[in-house]
Design a protein around this motif. Structure first.
Motif, PDB file in Angstrom:
ATOM      1  N   THR A 237       0.847  -1.200   0.000  1.00 27.89           N
ATOM      2  CA  THR A 237       0.000   0.000   0.000  1.00 27.89           C
ATOM      3  C   THR A 237       0.881   1.249   0.000  1.00 27.89           C
ATOM      4  N   TRP A 238       0.266   2.399  -0.269  1.00 25.84           N
ATOM      5  CA  TRP A 238       1.039   3.646  -0.276  1.00 25.84           C
ATOM      6  C   TRP A 238       1.705   3.915   1.067  1.00 25.84           C
ATOM      7  N   SER A 239       0.991   3.640   2.153  1.00 19.41           N
ATOM      8  CA  SER A 239       1.573   3.961   3.463  1.00 19.41           C
ATOM      9  C   SER A 239       2.794   3.097   3.757  1.00 19.41           C
ATOM     10  N   ASN A 240       2.786   1.841   3.277  1.00 18.67           N
ATOM     11  CA  ASN A 240       3.964   0.994   3.484  1.00 18.67           C
ATOM     12  C   ASN A 240       5.086   1.340   2.509  1.00 18.67           C
ATOM     13  N   ILE A 241       4.707   1.684   1.277  1.00 21.75           N
ATOM     14  CA  ILE A 241       5.725   2.060   0.288  1.00 21.75           C
ATOM     15  C   ILE A 241       6.429   3.342   0.747  1.00 21.75           C
ATOM     16  N   TYR A 242       5.657   4.251   1.326  1.00 17.99           N
ATOM     17  CA  TYR A 242       6.256   5.479   1.857  1.00 17.99           C
ATOM     18  C   TYR A 242       7.008   5.195   3.161  1.00 17.99           C
ATOM     19  N   GLY A 243       6.341   4.534   4.083  1.00 13.81           N
ATOM     20  CA  GLY A 243       6.907   4.313   5.423  1.00 13.81           C
ATOM     21  C   GLY A 243       8.207   3.528   5.406  1.00 13.81           C
ATOM     22  N   GLN A 244       8.313   2.569   4.504  1.00 12.27           N
ATOM     23  CA  GLN A 244       9.536   1.745   4.419  1.00 12.27           C
ATOM     24  C   GLN A 244      10.500   2.270   3.354  1.00 12.27           C
TER      25      GLN A 244
END
Ligand code: LMR
Length: 328
Positions: free
Chosen positions: A210-217
């Motif tokens: 997801t976007w939040s994981n792609i950004y967060g990691q």
């Protein structure tokens, strides 16, 4: 006089980071694997901690361990059954060892968007699924949303053929393995905390998240770009141990359940906002996002959707039908 070991044991229960846990309070450890900022799970877990510690002060104290600092998702459920951690919110793809009912969520293109996922979970079937692992000692307390998954690799992904021959990290799910096999790609199950390094060193070529994981990691930093496929969903089950939950005083259990339900409702209602923020943050940080037109996206669906047939017996045709009618 206390020995040094005894002192260490006493202070480690409170722990420097959790100095607000008082003696006599029941400690509730909540372990998860994501970051806390611009992340649906991170934000929800922090809010839950804040509310429990404020409203149940003197009775209970929650310690949230984010970023896989306490357990990885492949260890946390076993640790929960041992009584070493009380709550977690692994993605629905991580319950494979305990039940097959959640496989429906991993089937590509099953749900149109997160609203459709929400409606399915609110149905009797969705609610019953939370208790599907009770026999194995695990109880679902609620669903937390994250969002739709996107695909990235170290080479541009526009057509399904672009993924052929590449290695993709997957969560430990048979459905997700089958999905990448349908693309003639090679799925590599791996813990979340290891993905960035694996992408960076070329152990795998790509991933879906997801976007939040792609950004967060920061996956976007070590990928050519991210293709906005919205091909699947990543959602969570807040889970606890049946033994621990049943052993709570009724009043404590009710209060905890009420707080959790309120946090769940509040944060799930805000999930699209957090998802959009994370997508924007990827762009702001210089990440490349590739949008697909209708025809291009349909080509991915044509290759991935036949995977449903392999899992119809596990998830039930009637549940597939129910999910599809919600999409209408
Ligand atoms: C993953 O392993 O990619 C996700 O399940 C991580 C998470 O908790 O969002």
């Amino acid at each position: 006089l206390l020995t040094a070991t005894a002192v260490a044991a006493l202070t480690s229960t409170a722990g420097a980071a959790f100095a607000d846990c008082d003696e006599g309070e029941m400690v509730i450890k909540f372990s998860h694997v994501t970051n806390t900022d611009k992340h649906p799970k991170g934000i929800a877990a922090s809010l839950l901690q804040e509310r429990v510690n404020e409203e149940m002060d003197g009775t209970a104290c929650m310690e949230v361990y984010p970023n896989s600092t306490l357990y990885n998702d492949d260890q946390v459920l076993e640790a929960m059954l041992q009584g070493d951690v009380q709550m977690a919110a692994p993605s629905l793809s991580k319950f494979e060892q305990f039940t097959k009912v959640f496989r429906i969520y991993d089937l590509p293109f099953m749900f149109k968007n997160i609203e459709a996922v929400d409606a399915f979970q609110a149905s009797d079937t969705g609610q019953e699924m939370m208790e599907s692992m009770a026999r194995r000692g695990l109880l679902g307390l609620g669903y937390w949303h994250n969002g739709m998954k996107q695909l990235s690799a170290n080479t541009p992904l526009i057509e399904p053929g672009d993924a052929a021959g590449l290695k993709f990290r997957v969560q430990p799910s048979e459905v997700l393995k089958a999905q990448f096999e349908a693309l003639d790609a090679s799925p590599q199950p791996m813990a979340f905390s290891e993905v960035y390094g694996a992408l960076q060193t070329g152990v795998v070529d790509g991933q879906e998240n997801t976007w939040s994981n792609i950004y967060g990691q920061k996956f976007f930093e070590v990928q050519d770009g991210t293709t906005e496929t919205n091909h699947g969903v990543l959602d969570y089950l807040v889970v606890t141990s049946t033994d621990w939950w049943d052993g709570l005083d009724e009043e404590v259990r009710t209060q905890l359940e009420t707080i959790l339900d309120e946090v769940t409702e509040q944060r799930n209602a805000a999930v699209s906002e957090v998802d959009a923020e994370a997508r924007q943050a990827v762009l702001d940080a210089g990440g490349e996002i590739r949008e697909l037109d209708e025809e291009q996206r349909a080509a991915w669906l044509d290759v991935m959707k036949p995977v449903w047939e392999q899992f119809t017996d596990d998830v039930g045709q009637e549940n597939i039908d129910a999910a599809q009618s919600i999409n209408q």
